[in-house]
Design an enzyme around this catalytic site. Structure first.
Site, PDB file in Angstrom:
ATOM      1  N   ASP A  33      63.816  28.739  -7.260  1.00  0.00           N
ATOM      2  CA  ASP A  33      62.390  29.022  -7.415  1.00  0.00           C
ATOM      3  C   ASP A  33      62.211  30.506  -7.680  1.00  0.00           C
ATOM      4  O   ASP A  33      62.880  31.347  -7.062  1.00  0.00           O
ATOM      5  CB  ASP A  33      61.594  28.629  -6.173  1.00  0.00           C
ATOM      6  CG  ASP A  33      60.094  28.733  -6.424  1.00  0.00           C
ATOM      7  OD1 ASP A  33      59.538  27.790  -7.018  1.00  0.00           O
ATOM      8  OD2 ASP A  33      59.494  29.742  -6.036  1.00  0.00           O
ATOM      9  N   HIS A  70      54.346  29.491  -2.250  1.00  0.00           N
ATOM     10  CA  HIS A  70      54.396  30.546  -3.254  1.00  0.00           C
ATOM     11  C   HIS A  70      55.221  31.752  -2.823  1.00  0.00           C
ATOM     12  O   HIS A  70      54.903  32.890  -3.172  1.00  0.00           O
ATOM     13  CB  HIS A  70      52.972  30.963  -3.667  1.00  0.00           C
ATOM     14  CG  HIS A  70      52.140  29.818  -4.133  1.00  0.00           C
ATOM     15  ND1 HIS A  70      52.484  29.049  -5.206  1.00  0.00           N
ATOM     16  CD2 HIS A  70      50.971  29.298  -3.640  1.00  0.00           C
ATOM     17  CE1 HIS A  70      51.567  28.105  -5.380  1.00  0.00           C
ATOM     18  NE2 HIS A  70      50.657  28.224  -4.432  1.00  0.00           N
ATOM     19  N   ASP A 105      59.840  28.015  -1.185  1.00  0.00           N
ATOM     20  CA  ASP A 105      59.577  26.934  -2.141  1.00  0.00           C
ATOM     21  C   ASP A 105      60.872  26.283  -2.602  1.00  0.00           C
ATOM     22  O   ASP A 105      60.925  25.064  -2.826  1.00  0.00           O
ATOM     23  CB  ASP A 105      58.806  27.474  -3.345  1.00  0.00           C
ATOM     24  CG  ASP A 105      57.335  27.701  -3.029  1.00  0.00           C
ATOM     25  OD1 ASP A 105      56.910  27.356  -1.905  1.00  0.00           O
ATOM     26  OD2 ASP A 105      56.601  28.221  -3.894  1.00  0.00           O
TER      27      ASP A 105
END
Length: 924
Positions: free
Chosen positions: A10, A143, A148
């Site tokens: 991510d 976020h 994530d």
């Protein structure tokens, strides 16, 4: 279990474009045989300041990144960690593409969004946070890259684990579809099927979900018998002081306005006639008509149809108001009815699965549907959250009437979702529908909806436009392409099953159909190419482009007469071949001949209807009909083209098809009057053609104290539209809005009448206001309406620039919204085809089109925009109008008198801002 090694990935970035934006955080997780063995995390200095929206989204600020390494410094560590292992993540292709700008990565990708859409097709949405809430024990930080990445890995493990619940046949079918779709996940499903077979542990989830066997007998509607009245004072037993509703609803507030409206509705149901009920915001108008409807329907064994314009109101009635009615002790049978296109057709579904050469996009979509069918009892597409780019695939499978063979279908009696919904509606006392379905029923000679005796039309200010749209005809390029695709699928099945005794004729006829398809495609290409030229669309522009053009004398399609005739003739010829083929199939000994004959006839009949529609919409010779062409080219070069024909005046049509049939209709909305009069609505809806004594009007004021809860300002600082150049006008708007936003700290909704101007001002003011830590959210720039509203509510300092749909139906109660700014009075541009035709029709009647049509429609929309501010009795805020025509033109007083406030204030920008700040900070 996920066997082998995967890298959970991510990234947090400054934007969505790998060519323009930068990475600010990297999170990597190594997963080996289902176990997390190693992690990697680093913040990244992007070499530029962070956009405010990214700061708000991630919680990362410039100070945190000041000492972080640049991306080039840590790339070797990142690529070494990843190696050649598959990449796993939520929308992981996005992250892979960012890294590929530095070094091309061809690692296989495993997207948890794709997996979740298959395993959990009915999830409310497929955002990572939602899925973690549904599947995992949290909480999870959103976020931030490493959090994530970890959430995605754990989600993947849980979703793969759930495959054990799928039976082996389902897993094998999904494996086949996912392989055709080019999905990396197909090997995981294949392994799950193998493990299940090896262990002999068969999952129970598979096949169609058995439908409950309710006794769905049709409701018998009474004929001409004496009715049993609902006494008006009964209403108070339920929603009056100390009534039933106060015992089941916490913090219920008695509203005499609601009682007044409910009693008026009751009287209309008892005695007949047409009630026009304008109910201000906060009245509780839904319960004011739903309660009398339920009492009347049960007492008289009559059915009441309630119609809305928006899905939101329909869902509110179904999910909130009807259950509340039941809690109040009123037992009523209700049905939520939707158009046939909302339901899956099982005949078309199984036919689609038999097609050999399905596309990768179709295969991925079918995999979702296959799992969903093991869960659904309704077959309703709303359970699936189908994105716009899959809508065309759904249309190929839905139960729309053009593709239905009715009682000849083997699924019709016991399994058909659409028929089941219709049977539930036949049993109901109250039906919740929408305006489009009501007018579709009228257009189909009342064959769509069950018989009903009372009609309630909520959001009735949309009546004219909804009637014009759905009582008209539309032909699209997509319609024709879909029809040709249906023929390809049909001939594929026919080609696989030729009869032994007449093979030569069969092959020759299929070849003839194939030639016919080619000829239709050729004619269609020429036809649509000429429409592109007619609209002067630039195919090489490389950007979104959209135009519409009215067809009228001197600017019609007469120059395309040969192309129109050629296209319709070839469509009719091909349709005739299909119908002929259907007749031949019936006489042949072919496996599945009955179904194939029905389908061939159905596709042929659909083609004949399509050809008739083409001729109708292209003929602009009737003064009673307005015709226009719409077309657009997307950034990817996709051409969307449609031709429309709609009645110019719907009043006479409604009088003939609706009012002459129904003598009990309630029209209600928060905005039905113009300058305190219903006359505009009466004239535009055709109610001026019924006996005046049958019409009753009631205006129920809002229970909110607008004089205390709101201020209404007209600003002096912006030039009147048309009084200066457009550049000067836009500069003035940009300056004023910037100062207003910064001066008030946000919490503002700015309503524009044109998206072009919205974008122009958005890009001029964005940098300045975001330097002040105020987030600017632009409609169709930063996301959809629902996404922007969600972001706005979560932010303490934010502004929405909205157009079109933001003017009504938007509900942001509480402290999130303090100011609503109306940039311009919302007049329709006269160049809009339907608007232009309506105004011309009025001029032919020696009426002023502006005064009789454009002005009243603007006032109604203006009232809707004003109504976005105060949504509860606890709200407090300011409405500011930047268009001085409201006080500088003779018609302006009509806008002012239509509002729920008695007075307005005028001031320059500085004075207004000072007073607003003081007033908003006052403690009541």
């Amino acid at each position: 279990m996920l066997k082998g090694t995967y890298i959970g990935l991510d990234l947090e970035t400054t934007g969505l474009n790998p060519e323009k934006h930068q990475i600010i955080e990297v999170g990597l997780i190594k997963l080996v045989d289902g176990v997390i063995t190693e992690t990697y995390h680093s913040l990244v200095n992007p070499g530029t300041g962070l956009p405010l929206r990214i700061k708000r989204l991630t919680g990362i600020d410039d100070e945190m990144l000041a000492d972080a390494p640049p991306i080039e410094e840590i790339l070797p560590e990142i690529f070494e960690f990843i190696g050649d292992a598959p990449l796993l993540g939520h929308k992981v292709e996005f992250d892979r593409d960012f890294l590929s700008t530095f070094k091309y990565l061809d690692n296989p990708i495993y997207d948890t969004v794709e997996l979740a859409r298959i395993v959990l097709p009915t999830a409310p949405n497929h955002r990572l946070a939602t899925l973690c809430e549904l599947c995992l024990e949290g909480p999870f930080t959103q976020h931030r890259a490493l959090d994530d990445a970890k959430a995605s890995v754990l989600l993947a493990l849980e979703l793969v684990n759930r495959l054990k619940d799928f039976n082996n046949e389902l897993l094998q079918d999904l494996t086949r579809l996912l392989k055709l779709a080019g999905s990396s996940w197909y090997t995981i499903f294949q392994q799950a099927a193998f493990d299940q077979f090896t262990l002999g542990s068969w999952g129970k989830m598979g096949g169609l979900k058995p439908l409950k066997g309710e006794n769905l007998k049709n409701k018998v509607i009474k004929g001409d018998v004496s009715e049993h009245r609902v006494e008006e004072d009964e209403i108070e037993q339920y929603i009056g002081r100390g009534g039933a509703i106060s015992k089941v609803l916490d913090r219920y507030e008695y509203r005499p306005q609601q009682i007044e409206m409910a009693q008026a509705v009751t009287k209309t149901m008892n005695e007949g006639g047409y009630l026009l009920a304008e109910a201000g915001t906060g009245t509780g108008k839904s319960m004011a008509y739903l309660l009398p409807a339920a009492l009347y329907a049960k007492r008289n064994n009559q059915r009441v149809l309630i119609s809305t314009h928006t899905i939101n109101l329909q869902e509110q009635l179904w999910s909130n108001d009807l259950p509340l009615l039941q809690r109040m002790g009123i037992k009523v049978d209700a049905a939520l009815v939707k158009g046939r296109g909302n339901y899956l057709c099982l005949r078309r579904w199984y036919a689609a699965l038999r097609v050999e050469n399905i596309s990768a996009k179709e295969a991925a979509f079918f995999a979702r549907l296959m799992v969903w069918l093991t869960m659904t009892e309704t077959g309703d597409r709303s359970e699936l959250n189908i994105p716009w780019y899959e809508s065309e695939l759904w249309k190929n499978l839905c139960a729309e009437s053009a593709g239905c063979i009715g009682t000849r279908c083997r699924f019709f009696k016991n399994l058909c979702f659409s028929n089941r919904a219709r049977r539930k509606a036949d049993q109901a006392d109250i039906i919740i529908a929408n305006h489009s379905l009501v007018f579709s029923d009228i257009k189909a000679d009342n064959k769509v909806l069950p018989q009903y005796s009372v009609l309630v039309m909520d959001e009735a200010h949309h009546l004219e436009d909804a009637a014009a749209l759905h009582l008209g005809t539309t032909f699209t390029r997509a319609d024709l392409l879909r029809w040709l695709a249906d023929i390809t699928k049909l001939t594929g099945r026919l080609n696989a099953a030729p009869p032994d005794d007449n093979r030569q004729w069969w092959v020759a006829k299929l070849a003839e159909i194939k030639v016919g398809q080619h000829r239709v495609k050729e004619a269609a290409q020429v036809f649509f190419d000429m429409l592109v030229q007619f609209l002067k669309l630039d195919l090489d522009a490389g950007k979104n482009e959209y135009r519409n053009l009215r067809l009228k004398e001197g600017k019609d399609l007469s120059h395309m007469a040969i192309e129109i005739e050629n296209l319709t003739r070839r469509v009719n010829t091909l349709s005739g071949l299909l119908i002929q083929m259907a007749g031949e199939i019936e006489g042949q000994s072919v496996e599945g001949e009955s179904d194939m004959a029905k389908e061939a006839a159905l596709v042929g009949e659909s083609g004949l209807a399509l050809a008739a529609d083409i001729l109708y919409v292209c003929d602009s010779s009737s003064a009673d009909t307005v015709n226009w062409v719409e077309g657009g080219i997307s950034e990817k070069g996709m051409i969307n083209m449609s031709i429309h024909a709609a009645p110019v005046e719907v009043g006479p049509l409604l009088h003939r098809t609706l009012y002459s049939e129904k003598d009990k209709i309630i029209f209600t909305s928060a905005t039905l009057t113009v300058d305190r009069s219903f006359q505009y609505f009466i004239e535009r809806s055709g109610l001026d053609l019924v006996q005046p004594e049958l019409i009753t009007g009631i205006q129920v004021e809002s229970p909110f104290d607008y004089e205390k809860q709101s201020l209404f300002y007209v600003l002096n600082d912006v030039p009147m539209p048309g009084s200066c150049s457009e550049e000067e006008y836009i500069n003035s708007l940009a300056r004023v809005l910037t100062e207003m936003i910064i001066g008030t700290g946000g919490k503002m909704l700015v309503l524009f009448t044109a998206h072009r101007m919205l974008k122009e001002i958005y890009y001029r003011v964005k940098a300045t206001i975001e330097e002040e830590d105020i987030l600017l959210l632009g409609h169709e720039i930063d996301g959809s309406r629902s996404r922007l509203v969600e972001d706005f509510k979560e932010s303490e300092r934010a502004v929405i620039f909205g157009a079109a749909s933001f003017w009504e139906g938007l509900d942001i109660p509480g402290d999130s919204l303090s100011l609503v700014v109306l940039v311009k009075l919302p007049f329709w541009p006269p160049s809009v085809p339907v608007i232009e035709a309506r105004m011309e029709a009025l001029e032919r009647q020696n009426k002023n089109g502006f005064r009789c049509y454009n002005l009243p429609t603007a006032i109604i929309k203006f009232k809707q925009g004003f109504g976005r501010l105060i949504r509860t009795r606890y709200d407090k805020g300011v409405v500011v109008v930047l268009d001085r025509r409201i006080i500088g033109k003779a018609y302006g007083h009509q806008f002012l008198r239509s509002l729920p406030v008695a007075s307005y204030l005028r001031d320059d920008l500085g004075g207004m801002l000072n007073k607003i700040k003081i007033w908003l900070n006052e403690v009541d």
